[in-house]
Scaffold this active site. Sequence first.
Site, PDB file in Angstrom:
ATOM      1  CG  LEU A 164      -1.823  -1.259   1.341  1.00 27.26           C
ATOM      2  CD1 LEU A 164      -2.614  -1.221   2.644  1.00 27.26           C
ATOM      3  CD2 LEU A 164      -2.768  -1.379   0.142  1.00 27.26           C
ATOM      4  N   GLY A 165       1.889   1.236  -0.827  1.00 24.26           N
ATOM      5  CA  GLY A 165       2.666   2.460  -1.046  1.00 24.26           C
ATOM      6  C   GLY A 165       1.816   3.423  -1.867  1.00 24.26           C
ATOM      7  CG  MET A 190       2.724   3.284  -7.788  1.00 23.23           C
ATOM      8  SD  MET A 190       2.024   4.117  -9.223  1.00 23.23           S
ATOM      9  CE  MET A 190       1.911   2.791 -10.412  1.00 23.23           C
ATOM     10  CB  SER A 218       2.636   3.594 -16.927  1.00 17.59           C
ATOM     11  OG  SER A 218       3.291   4.839 -17.018  1.00 17.59           O
ATOM     12  N   GLY A 226       2.003   6.692 -12.128  1.00 18.42           N
ATOM     13  CA  GLY A 226       2.628   7.374 -10.994  1.00 18.42           C
ATOM     14  C   GLY A 226       1.615   7.913 -10.012  1.00 18.42           C
ATOM     15  CE  LYS A 246       5.241   1.127 -16.272  1.00 21.39           C
ATOM     16  NZ  LYS A 246       6.232   1.211 -15.261  1.00 21.39           N
ATOM     17  CD  GLU A 270       9.256   6.706 -17.032  1.00 19.88           C
ATOM     18  OE1 GLU A 270       8.114   6.237 -17.194  1.00 19.88           O
ATOM     19  OE2 GLU A 270       9.939   6.461 -16.009  1.00 19.88           O
TER      20      GLU A 270
HETATM   21  O1  5RP Z   1       7.318   2.878 -13.701  1.00 24.77           O
HETATM   22  C1  5RP Z   1       7.542   4.043 -13.503  1.00 24.77           C
HETATM   23  C2  5RP Z   1       7.029   5.107 -14.398  1.00 24.77           C
HETATM   24  O2  5RP Z   1       6.465   4.605 -15.551  1.00 24.77           O
HETATM   25  C3  5RP Z   1       8.373   4.407 -12.342  1.00 24.77           C
HETATM   26  O3  5RP Z   1       8.241   5.711 -11.990  1.00 24.77           O
HETATM   27  C4  5RP Z   1       9.740   3.960 -12.650  1.00 24.77           C
HETATM   28  O4  5RP Z   1       9.956   2.774 -11.921  1.00 24.77           O
HETATM   29  C5  5RP Z   1      10.872   4.855 -12.341  1.00 24.77           C
HETATM   30  O5  5RP Z   1      11.973   4.183 -12.869  1.00 24.77           O
HETATM   31  P1  5RP Z   1      13.449   4.597 -12.595  1.00 24.77           P
HETATM   32  O6  5RP Z   1      13.638   4.520 -11.091  1.00 24.77           O
HETATM   33  O7  5RP Z   1      14.289   3.575 -13.290  1.00 24.77           O
HETATM   34  O8  5RP Z   1      13.598   5.996 -13.126  1.00 24.77           O
END
Ligand code: 5RP
Length: 344
Positions: A14-15, A17, A126, A128, A193, A200
């Site tokens: 339960l963080g 996300m 995804s 956040g 993902k 990203e």
């Molecule tokens: O899944 C995510 C976003 O889509 C997370 O924010 C991701 O795990 C962050 O990754 P990293 O620590 O490698 O920057």
Amino acid sequence: MATDTPMQLGMIGLGRMGANLVRRLMRDGHHCVVYDLNESAVRELEGEGAVAAGTLGDLVAKLERPRAAWLMLPAAVVQPTLDQLTELLDPDDAVIDGGNSYYRDDITRAAQLAPRRIHYLDCGTSGGVWGLDRGYCLMIGGEPEPVARLDPIFRTIAPGVGSAEPTPGRHANGTAPDGYLHCGPSGAGHFVKMVHNGVEYGMMAAIAEGLSIIEHADAGRRKRTADAETAPLREPEAYQYEIDVGEVAEVWRRGSVVGSWLVDLAADALARSPKLEEFTGRVSDSGEGRWTVLAAVDEGVPAAVISTALTDRFQSRGLGEFADRVLSAMRGEFGGHAEKRSRP
Ligand SMILES: O=C(CO)[C@H](O)[C@H](O)COP(=O)(O)O
């Protein structure tokens, strides 16, 4: 909104996300049983309508069969949790790993659970901290039957059709327009993902570099000492701009080709803190970028941008320092060039 088909789901972890996934599910009429090692996180969601579980066994006992349990945990603790949890499950129950596990681990886990007819789904999630209201993009892997069974859960978590304009010429069947996709068998969800997170890295790096070039557009105005470390600036008169990068990020958000959620977030951060002085610039990486580059190497596919963005993060944490010393030493060796001890 309220789902036509309320379901029950156990949430483990339960963080930020996991807790928001529960809130989004409950808002839409689903029932959640929640567990976390942190009791106060459990109590908080209990206060919002979830059923609290004190142990994994308690969570399993409070779920109706066939059970569905979603893990929202850091990749490192998924396996030990799964080992304990699956001992308590029965045939036809389903476990969904919604974190950022390595897709190869999913393949192993699904195969290990298959003889007991426990279904293991991998679900890249995804969105956040903004996902509670915007919804989460879901990339799902596993057998078709449990994926179909859990459709009402995925549909609620996902952003929904209204979150983007329909793509002209693209067929409207399937779930991608709703923001969730069954990508293929075990591992396929986390594979997609993983690559999403590699993308990203590349997009973030390009935005950061572009804004940095703009931030330094006044280089011709900066005073340089005679023993400066760098070559003299060519045509200082060409770098006389003092441009507010926060305003640039803001204007890029409107109608520009690079306008995106990441630019929105950069604009947000710069509005709060124009020089971002509270950040040291050490950028962590939690695995997906490395795995993406490994997949590109295995596939023999060029991925120069993602690879560079990954090693930029290593550099940001000082991991290139030894290489820099070797460079400096070689330069001293072949040219007698003494290293400058202080920066101009
Ligand atoms: O899944 C995510 C976003 O889509 C997370 O924010 C991701 O795990 C962050 O990754 P990293 O620590 O490698 O920057």
